[in-house]
Motif scaffolding. Structure first.
Motif, PDB file in Angstrom:
ATOM      1  N   LEU A 163       0.932  -1.206   0.062  1.00 27.70           N
ATOM      2  CA  LEU A 163      -0.144  -0.042  -0.077  1.00 27.70           C
ATOM      3  C   LEU A 163       0.875   1.269  -0.097  1.00 27.70           C
ATOM      4  CD1 LEU A 163      -2.964  -1.124   2.469  1.00 27.70           C
ATOM      5  CD2 LEU A 163      -2.859  -1.086  -0.323  1.00 27.70           C
ATOM      6  N   ASP A 177      -3.970   6.493  -3.812  1.00 26.70           N
ATOM      7  CA  ASP A 177      -5.193   5.655  -4.370  1.00 26.70           C
ATOM      8  C   ASP A 177      -5.269   4.525  -3.953  1.00 26.70           C
ATOM      9  OD1 ASP A 177      -4.855   8.052  -6.214  1.00 26.70           O
ATOM     10  OD2 ASP A 177      -3.965   6.902  -8.037  1.00 26.70           O
ATOM     11  N   GLY A 178      -4.308   3.755  -3.492  1.00 26.45           N
ATOM     12  CA  GLY A 178      -4.677   2.433  -2.711  1.00 26.45           C
ATOM     13  C   GLY A 178      -5.078   1.456  -3.526  1.00 26.45           C
ATOM     14  N   SER A 226      -5.878   2.025   1.489  1.00 22.24           N
ATOM     15  CA  SER A 226      -4.667   2.857   1.380  1.00 22.24           C
ATOM     16  C   SER A 226      -3.897   3.155   2.736  1.00 22.24           C
ATOM     17  CB  SER A 226      -5.227   4.171   0.790  1.00 22.24           C
ATOM     18  OG  SER A 226      -6.139   4.742   1.548  1.00 22.24           O
TER      19      SER A 226
END
Lengths: 115, 115
Positions: free
Chosen positions: A27, A33-34, A76
């Motif tokens: 992550l 943005d994740g 995220s």
DNA sequence: TCGATATTTCGGCGATAATCGAAATATGAC
DNA sequence: GTCATATTTCGATTATCGCCGAAATATCGA
């Protein structure tokens, strides 16, 4: 706001497990943005229910955030939380000579500012 | 030399316990000179045998070093090991935008350079 | 509504971790 | 050598962790 020792232990415990550390690093690499839970499970190689448990632990520790997007849940990294943890670990470094280690304090400026 | 994931887990596990985290932070604060085991036990408030177990875990993880001085054993933080761990956690931060988080890489310059 | 996809929750099992009391080892003073 | 101080090792107890299979919840498309 500074971290308490139990909070720091929670965060470190969350990271002190192979799969969770791999998830977190994934992550971190993914950025603000994740990634959806399913993609993480596939990448790390862990069953969805097991991953869910790990994600819950990382989330509860404040190291990651979840947001829903349709059928998926996107996770995220929380970079501010990470920064707080690093700062806590190096607090008062070298006692009388803080200028040697202090550069850590102002680190990792923004990097998405979490989520 | 870069850290492996299992090594990073070892270091994080070592820190992911209240007493051990307190010990490590105390040694970070103490700097390269370190502290004898007895003083640490008194400061943290833990029995000598329990502390010894904790110190052994931190030592085995590479986060601290021991040296004998007379009847005492002096423990000190290994700052290079800590730097390596922080770097591992933030590796490839934010993927395509490393310049945002990269400042972490060159951090904590010397600070005694371990022991 | 029905079915498919995505994720989480539940109950239980085996392994690991933290602490303790007691005993052992190491060093220095006499 | 003997004693006191400093630290570590040993064995056992209790609590917690990570994983699994099965079932539940949430969202979307037909």
């Amino acid at each position: 706001m500074n971290l308490s020792l139990p909070q720091a232990v929670d965060r470190l415990s969350a990271l002190a497990q192979g799969h969770r550390l791999a998830v977190f690093r994934l992550l971190v690499k993914a950025g603000p943005d994740g990634l959806p839970a399913g993609a993480i499970a596939r990448e790390i190689g862990v069953r969805p229910n097991t991953l869910s448990s790990h994600l819950s632990i990382l989330d509860h520790a404040g190291l990651i955030h979840a947001r829903r997007d349709g059928r998926s849940v996107i996770y995220s990294a929380d970079f501010a939380a990470m920064r707080g943890l690093l700062g806590f670990l190096m607090e008062d470094c070298c006692g009388g000579a803080p200028e040697i280690c202090a550069p850590l304090s102002g680190l990792m400026p923004a990097c998405g500012a979490a989520a």
